[in-house]
Design a protein around this motif. Sequence first.
Motif, mmCIF file in Angstrom:
data_model
loop_
_atom_site.group_PDB
_atom_site.id
_atom_site.type_symbol
_atom_site.label_atom_id
_atom_site.label_comp_id
_atom_site.label_asym_id
_atom_site.label_seq_id
_atom_site.Cartn_x
_atom_site.Cartn_y
_atom_site.Cartn_z
ATOM 1 N N THR A 50 2.297 -8.510 -2.533
ATOM 2 C CA THR A 50 2.531 -8.415 -1.098
ATOM 3 C C THR A 50 4.004 -8.564 -0.736
ATOM 4 O O THR A 50 4.493 -7.897 0.152
ATOM 5 N N THR A 79 -8.856 -1.869 -0.390
ATOM 6 C CA THR A 79 -7.870 -2.884 -0.742
ATOM 7 C C THR A 79 -8.466 -4.257 -0.465
ATOM 8 O O THR A 79 -8.957 -4.511 0.638
ATOM 9 N N SER A 124 -2.775 -8.140 -3.407
ATOM 10 C CA SER A 124 -3.939 -7.314 -3.092
ATOM 11 C C SER A 124 -4.306 -6.505 -4.322
ATOM 12 O O SER A 124 -3.455 -6.198 -5.152
ATOM 13 N N PRO A 181 -7.596 -8.249 -0.389
ATOM 14 C CA PRO A 181 -6.549 -9.275 -0.460
ATOM 15 C C PRO A 181 -7.069 -10.522 -1.178
ATOM 16 O O PRO A 181 -8.211 -10.944 -0.966
#
Length: 93
Positions: A80, A49, A63, A51
Amino acid sequence: MTRRHHFHIDHRGHSVSATVRTGHSTVVEILVDGKETGYGKTRGDEPVTVPVELPTDPPTAVSVRVTPGPGEPSCRLILTADGEPQVMAPRAY
């Protein structure tokens, strides 16, 4: 053998693209509106993942989640604020 996969989505007027290089390790590069804004790396088929922020006012935190395999990788944009994933479409490059 290393392969490149490309994914794209337009969200809130911004372009989000991901380049995923698979092989012994997986490398993910994220571009927002054509500028590199995120980078991630993982081994094998483990998900990663990354961001990033969309350049809104105020900036929007999101993300990009990449699942390298087994088989063809998949890529999702995760908002998010509500966590709702959106599938990023694969693109020929």
